[in-house]
Design a protein around this motif. Structure first.
Motif, PDB file in Angstrom:
ATOM      1  N   ASP A 182      61.908 -17.385  36.304  1.00 18.53           N
ATOM      2  CA  ASP A 182      60.825 -17.241  37.273  1.00 18.53           C
ATOM      3  C   ASP A 182      61.016 -18.342  38.328  1.00 18.53           C
ATOM      4  O   ASP A 182      61.808 -19.271  38.125  1.00 18.53           O
ATOM      5  CB  ASP A 182      59.501 -17.412  36.521  1.00 18.53           C
ATOM      6  CG  ASP A 182      58.318 -17.547  37.444  1.00 18.53           C
ATOM      7  OD1 ASP A 182      58.171 -16.685  38.337  1.00 18.53           O
ATOM      8  OD2 ASP A 182      57.547 -18.512  37.280  1.00 18.53           O
ATOM      9  N   ASP A 193      58.194 -19.871  41.018  1.00 18.42           N
ATOM     10  CA  ASP A 193      57.103 -20.840  41.210  1.00 18.42           C
ATOM     11  C   ASP A 193      56.700 -21.448  39.867  1.00 18.42           C
ATOM     12  O   ASP A 193      56.429 -20.732  38.904  1.00 18.42           O
ATOM     13  CB  ASP A 193      55.886 -20.154  41.854  1.00 18.42           C
ATOM     14  CG  ASP A 193      56.110 -19.862  43.324  1.00 18.42           C
ATOM     15  OD1 ASP A 193      56.343 -20.823  44.079  1.00 18.42           O
ATOM     16  OD2 ASP A 193      56.070 -18.681  43.710  1.00 18.42           O
ATOM     17  N   GLY A 194      56.672 -22.745  39.815  1.00 12.79           N
ATOM     18  CA  GLY A 194      56.281 -23.417  38.580  1.00 12.79           C
ATOM     19  C   GLY A 194      57.409 -23.523  37.559  1.00 12.79           C
ATOM     20  O   GLY A 194      57.224 -24.079  36.484  1.00 12.79           O
ATOM     21  N   GLU A 225      48.451 -16.606  38.526  1.00 12.12           N
ATOM     22  CA  GLU A 225      49.783 -16.728  39.104  1.00 12.12           C
ATOM     23  C   GLU A 225      50.615 -15.491  38.781  1.00 12.12           C
ATOM     24  O   GLU A 225      50.661 -15.052  37.632  1.00 12.12           O
ATOM     25  CB  GLU A 225      50.515 -17.968  38.564  1.00 12.12           C
ATOM     26  CG  GLU A 225      51.853 -18.143  39.264  1.00 12.12           C
ATOM     27  CD  GLU A 225      52.780 -19.136  38.582  1.00 12.12           C
ATOM     28  OE1 GLU A 225      52.322 -19.951  37.770  1.00 12.12           O
ATOM     29  OE2 GLU A 225      53.980 -19.071  38.899  1.00 12.12           O
ATOM     30  N   GLU A 240      59.540 -18.796  31.834  1.00 15.08           N
ATOM     31  CA  GLU A 240      58.314 -18.523  32.607  1.00 15.08           C
ATOM     32  C   GLU A 240      57.327 -19.673  32.448  1.00 15.08           C
ATOM     33  O   GLU A 240      57.369 -20.397  31.458  1.00 15.08           O
ATOM     34  CB  GLU A 240      57.640 -17.254  32.067  1.00 15.08           C
ATOM     35  CG  GLU A 240      57.923 -15.984  32.857  1.00 15.08           C
ATOM     36  CD  GLU A 240      57.212 -15.917  34.208  1.00 15.08           C
ATOM     37  OE1 GLU A 240      56.388 -16.806  34.495  1.00 15.08           O
ATOM     38  OE2 GLU A 240      57.485 -14.984  34.966  1.00 15.08           O
ATOM     39  N   ASN A 241      56.425 -19.802  33.395  1.00 10.41           N
ATOM     40  CA  ASN A 241      55.365 -20.814  33.274  1.00 10.41           C
ATOM     41  C   ASN A 241      53.964 -20.206  33.290  1.00 10.41           C
ATOM     42  O   ASN A 241      53.000 -20.921  33.050  1.00 10.41           O
ATOM     43  CB  ASN A 241      55.453 -21.806  34.434  1.00 10.41           C
ATOM     44  CG  ASN A 241      55.022 -21.166  35.734  1.00 10.41           C
ATOM     45  OD1 ASN A 241      55.571 -20.134  36.119  1.00 10.41           O
ATOM     46  ND2 ASN A 241      54.035 -21.741  36.386  1.00 10.41           N
ATOM     47  N   ALA A 242      53.856 -18.912  33.615  1.00  8.25           N
ATOM     48  CA  ALA A 242      52.526 -18.346  33.870  1.00  8.25           C
ATOM     49  C   ALA A 242      52.160 -17.292  32.831  1.00  8.25           C
ATOM     50  O   ALA A 242      53.018 -16.522  32.381  1.00  8.25           O
ATOM     51  CB  ALA A 242      52.501 -17.707  35.253  1.00  8.25           C
TER      52      ALA A 242
HETATM   53 MG    MG Z   1      55.745 -19.025  37.839  1.00  3.92          MG
END
Ligand code: MG
Length: 229
Positions: free
Chosen positions: A9, A11-12, A45, A169-171
């Motif tokens: 992923d 963003d983040g 997100e 992933e972060n979300a």
């Molecule tokens: Mg993300």
């Protein structure tokens, strides 16, 4: 598993950009007198801008937002976002990418972002890591995360089956998307959410920063190879 590729992923994960997105959303909604916290932003997100706006309208105003309202508010959010200092790569993400590359694994990016200059930005910060044909962006998909569509498309583009990839992933909605595509998902909780938001959506493991992932990665890769017994 028969690991061949890692799907990242953006963003983040690659960029430390989520706090900017959260600030921009909070400011845009606050202008309208709509309560929307940073936590709300992190929880959403991966949703499209329009879905985020319609969701906030339904919860706070008890009605849907019109298409015109979605466009206008998203424009304001984007203006706030662009006024903030540009997000830099996440600490230790380059170490992670180097480890993946030197293990001979394929690298894909799977993002809901629709920035036109995305590849230039990626090449600037991560030279020779990402390739145009190994990207899934907002331009490729209809539904986007949390639908499995973007991760299924990455599998298709790479001609991989779900057991040949892992996702970073972060979300919560990103995890949901990847898990729904049947792919083992490593969550890195780089934001402000409780770990349960990630594990509750099916993340196989939850780390707390890229350094922790970097430390564990050789073991993850070793255990995900077919020859591992
Ligand atoms: Mg993300």
């Amino acid at each position: 598993m028969d690991l061949k590729a890692v799907f990242f992923d953006m963003d983040g994960v690659l960029f430390d950009s989520m706090s900017n997105h959260a600030k921009a959303w909070c400011s845009a909604f606050s202008d309208l007198g709509i309560e929307f916290s940073a936590y709300d932003a992190y929880m959403r997100e991966g949703m499209t801008g329009a879905s985020t706006i319609r969701d906030a309208f339904t919860r706070q105003l008890g009605r849907d937002a019109s298409e015109e309202e979605c466009k206008r508010i998203y424009k304001v959010k984007s203006q706030y976002f662009e006024s903030l200092p540009q997000a830099l790569p996440m600490n230790h993400i380059m170490d992670v990418l180097r480890t993946v590359k030197s293990a001979g694994l394929d690298i894909f990016i799977v993002t809901g972002s629709g920035q036109l200059s995305l590849l230039d930005k990626l090449n600037h910060y991560f030279p020779d890591v990402f390739h145009r044909e190994k990207m899934v962006t907002a331009f490729d998909v209809k539904r986007g995360k949390p639908d499995p569509e973007p991760y299924l498309m990455a599998l298709k583009k790479g001609a991989y089956s779900a057991n040949q990839a892992i996702v970073v992933e972060n979300a919560p909605l990103g995890v949901k998307s990847a898990v729904s595509a049947g792919i083992f998902t490593v969550a890195v909780n780089t934001g402000i959410l409780k770990d349960e938001e990630l594990s509750g959506n099916g993340a196989g493991v939850v780390y707390h920063d890229m350094q922790e992932l970097y430390n564990e990665l050789p073991d993850i890769i070793r255990k995900s190879r077919r020859e591992y017994r």
